[in-house]
Design a protein around this motif. Structure first.
Motif, PDB file in Angstrom:
ATOM      1  N   MET A 229       0.863  -1.177  -0.019  1.00  0.00           N
ATOM      2  CA  MET A 229       0.002  -0.007   0.063  1.00  0.00           C
ATOM      3  C   MET A 229       0.906   1.210   0.049  1.00  0.00           C
ATOM      4  O   MET A 229       1.961   1.079   0.362  1.00  0.00           O
ATOM      5  N   GLY A 230       0.357   2.342  -0.548  1.00  0.00           N
ATOM      6  CA  GLY A 230       0.858   3.618  -0.278  1.00  0.00           C
ATOM      7  C   GLY A 230       0.346   4.313   0.596  1.00  0.00           C
ATOM      8  O   GLY A 230      -0.459   3.750   1.271  1.00  0.00           O
ATOM      9  N   SER A 231       0.805   5.528   1.008  1.00  0.00           N
ATOM     10  CA  SER A 231       0.408   6.433   1.983  1.00  0.00           C
ATOM     11  C   SER A 231       0.282   7.906   1.809  1.00  0.00           C
ATOM     12  O   SER A 231       1.162   8.506   0.768  1.00  0.00           O
ATOM     13  N   ILE A 232      -0.544   8.538   2.002  1.00  0.00           N
ATOM     14  CA  ILE A 232      -0.839   9.976   2.131  1.00  0.00           C
ATOM     15  C   ILE A 232      -0.855  10.512   3.294  1.00  0.00           C
ATOM     16  O   ILE A 232      -1.849  10.427   3.963  1.00  0.00           O
ATOM     17  N   VAL A 233       0.018  11.484   3.835  1.00  0.00           N
ATOM     18  CA  VAL A 233       0.148  11.761   5.381  1.00  0.00           C
ATOM     19  C   VAL A 233      -0.598  13.090   5.367  1.00  0.00           C
ATOM     20  O   VAL A 233      -0.399  14.073   4.533  1.00  0.00           O
ATOM     21  N   PHE A 234      -1.414  13.322   6.215  1.00  0.00           N
ATOM     22  CA  PHE A 234      -2.070  14.473   6.646  1.00  0.00           C
ATOM     23  C   PHE A 234      -1.587  15.252   7.797  1.00  0.00           C
ATOM     24  O   PHE A 234      -0.775  14.613   8.504  1.00  0.00           O
ATOM     25  N   SER A 235      -1.925  16.428   7.753  1.00  0.00           N
ATOM     26  CA  SER A 235      -1.279  17.370   8.891  1.00  0.00           C
ATOM     27  C   SER A 235       0.184  17.448   9.132  1.00  0.00           C
ATOM     28  O   SER A 235       0.787  17.204  10.123  1.00  0.00           O
ATOM     29  N   PRO A 236       0.799  17.327   7.814  1.00  0.00           N
ATOM     30  CA  PRO A 236       2.631  17.425   7.959  1.00  0.00           C
ATOM     31  C   PRO A 236       2.937  18.728   8.677  1.00  0.00           C
ATOM     32  O   PRO A 236       4.141  18.617   9.176  1.00  0.00           O
ATOM     33  N   LEU A 237       2.088  19.662   8.938  1.00  0.00           N
ATOM     34  CA  LEU A 237       2.592  20.955   9.496  1.00  0.00           C
ATOM     35  C   LEU A 237       1.959  20.879  11.018  1.00  0.00           C
ATOM     36  O   LEU A 237       1.853  21.881  11.814  1.00  0.00           O
ATOM     37  N   ALA A 238       1.685  19.831  11.590  1.00  0.00           N
ATOM     38  CA  ALA A 238       1.101  19.446  12.753  1.00  0.00           C
ATOM     39  C   ALA A 238      -0.037  20.809  13.211  1.00  0.00           C
ATOM     40  O   ALA A 238      -0.074  21.427  14.151  1.00  0.00           O
TER      41      ALA A 238
END
Length: 360
Positions: A229-238
Motif C-alpha cells: 500500500m501507499g500512504s498519503i500523510v495529513f497534517s504534516p505541519l502539525a
C-alpha cells in the motif's frame, strides 16, 4: 503566476507537469503528486468562493492533480464537496481525467445512528451523497475515514469492495488505522479481490506514531510496505505548529486562538523550544519551517516512503509556499541527526483514539 478573475475562462498552465514529481502508490499503477491539496479547513461556506477557486486553479497549474475531500468537510458538513463541485464544473471538468479526486466517510456527518462509523449502510449512502454534491459519477479513491470498534471489520471491508465493484470508486483506502488493523484489513480485501490502495495517517515532525512498532513489532510504515500500500500523510505541519506563526506565542486569529483544530495546550514551552530549534535548521537549509516539515515527511525511510503529503491552503500564495518545499527535498545525515534530536513526539495527535481502536 497567471491571475484569473471569476469570469475569465480557465486554461491550465502548459508546463504543469514539468516540475511536480509523481510517485507510484504502493504496488499499484497509480501515481500521485508528492504534494496533494486537502480541502478540510479552507473550502467551507465561511471562506470566499473566489479564493477557493483561485487556489484550486493555481494548484492544478503547479501540477497538483490530487484533491482530497470528505463528506463532513466544511463548515457546514458537506459544504467543501458542494463548493468543489461548483468549481469543478466551472473550471476543471474538461480535465477530469487528469485529476485524482478522493472522499471519505467514517466521522460524524449528521444526526441519528446512520451518520457515523463503518457500516455498509453509512459508507454506501454517504458516498452516493458525496457524488451528488460534487456532480460526479465516481471518485478515484474512497476511504473509510476511521476505525469503528462497533462494526465488524469484515462488514466495512465488504462495503469498500462493493463500492469499487459498483463503479462508485476506482480504488479503496483507509485512514488512521494502526499497523495491525491495516494488515488485517488488507488481508480481507485481497481475499475479496479488491486490495486496499492507500492509507491516510497523520504524520509530522511532532507526531511520529507511524514510525513506532505496534504490538506485532511492525510499524505502520512497515505494515504498508508489506501490504503493498501507499500512504498519503495529513497534517504534516502539525495543525500549523510547524510554521513561523507560533514562534513567539499564539497570535490573534490563529487556529490555536480559535481552538479550532489546534489545542493551545499543545503549545507548551518545551514544544515551542523544539519548534524554534527546527526553525533554525530550516533557515540554515534556505527553507521556511513549513517547507522543511513537508520535505521531511517525504524523505526515504528504512520502512518505506510516503507517497504524498497532504497540505491545506487558504490562498494561492500559501499553496505556492508549500510547493516550494520541492526545491530542496534532500537531507544530509547531519541534518537528519539534528532534526531527530528535536523532532520527538509532542502528544498532539487528535486522532489517537481512532488509531488505537480495536475492531472485533
Amino acid at each position: 503566476m497567471r491571475t484569473y478573475g471569476p469570469d475569465v475562462p480557465y486554461l491550465p498552465a502548459d508546463d504543469r507537469y514539468e516540475t511536480m514529481p509523481y510517485r507510484r502508490v504502493g504496488e499499484s499503477g497509480l501515481k500521485l503528486p508528492v504534494i496533494s491539496l486537502g480541502l478540510w479547513h479552507n473550502f467551507g461556506d465561511d471562506k470566499p468562493l473566489d479564493t477557493q477557486r483561485a487556489t484550486l486553479r493555481r494548484a492544478f497549474d503547479l501540477g497538483v492533480t490530487h484533491f482530497d475531500l470528505a463528506n463532513n468537510y466544511g463548515p457546514p458538513a458537506g459544504a467543501a464537496e458542494l463548493n468543489f463541485g461548483r468549481i469543478l464544473a466551472q473550471d476543471l471538468a474538461p480535465y477530469r481525467d487528469e485529476l485524482v479526486i478522493s472522499s471519505k466517510a467514517g466521522w460524524t456527518m449528521g444526526p441519528g445512528p446512520y451518520q457515523f462509523g463503518g457500516s455498509r449502510k453509512y459508507l454506501v449512502s454517504s458516498l452516493d451523497q458525496s457524488l451528488q454534491r460534487m456532480g460526479l459519477d465516481h471518485v478515484d479513491i474512497f476511504y473509510h475515514h476511521r476505525p469503528d470498534p462497533d462494526t465488524p471489520l469484515e462488514e466495512t471491508m465488504r462495503a469498500l469492495d462493493h463500492i469499487v465493484r459498483s463503479g462508485r470508486a476506482l480504488y479503496a483506502g483507509i485512514s488512521s488505522y494502526n499497523a495491525e488493523l491495516t494488515s488485517r484489513a488488507q488481508q480481507i480485501m485481497r481475499e475479496l479481490g479488491t486490495p486496499l490502495l492507500i492509507h491516510q495517517p497523520s504524520y509530522s515532525l511532532l507526531n511520529r506514531w507511524i514510525e513506532s512498532p505496534g504490538p506485532s513489532g511492525t510499524s505502520l510504515l512497515g505494515a504498508l510496505t508489506e501490504a503493498g500500500m501507499g500512504s498519503i500523510v495529513f497534517s504534516p505541519l502539525a495543525q500549523g505548529m510547524l510554521t513561523d506563526r507560533y514562534l513567539e506565542g499564539v497570535p490573534e486569529g490563529s487556529r490555536a486562538a480559535a481552538e479550532k483544530s489546534l489545542n493551545p495546550d499543545w503549545l507548551t514551552g518545551t514544544t515551542l523550544e523544539k519548534v524554534r530549534g527546527l526553525h533554525d535548521i530550516a533557515a540554515a537549509r534556505g527553507q521556511s519551517l513549513a517547507q522543511m516539515a513537508i520535505a521531511w515527511v517525504l524523505r526515504e525511510q528504512a520502512d518505506g516512503q510516503v507517497s504524498t503529503a497532504l497540505v491545506g491552503a487558504s490562498s494561492p500564495q500559501q499553496l505556492e509556499d508549500s510547493v516550494g518545499a520541492l526545491r530542496h527535498l534532500s537531507f544530509t545525515p547531519e541534518e537528519l541527526d539534528a532534526i531527530d534530536r528535536l523532532a520527538t513526539d509532542a502528544d498532539i495527535n487528535i486522532w489517537a483514539g481512532a488509531r488505537d481502536s480495536k475492531t472485533v
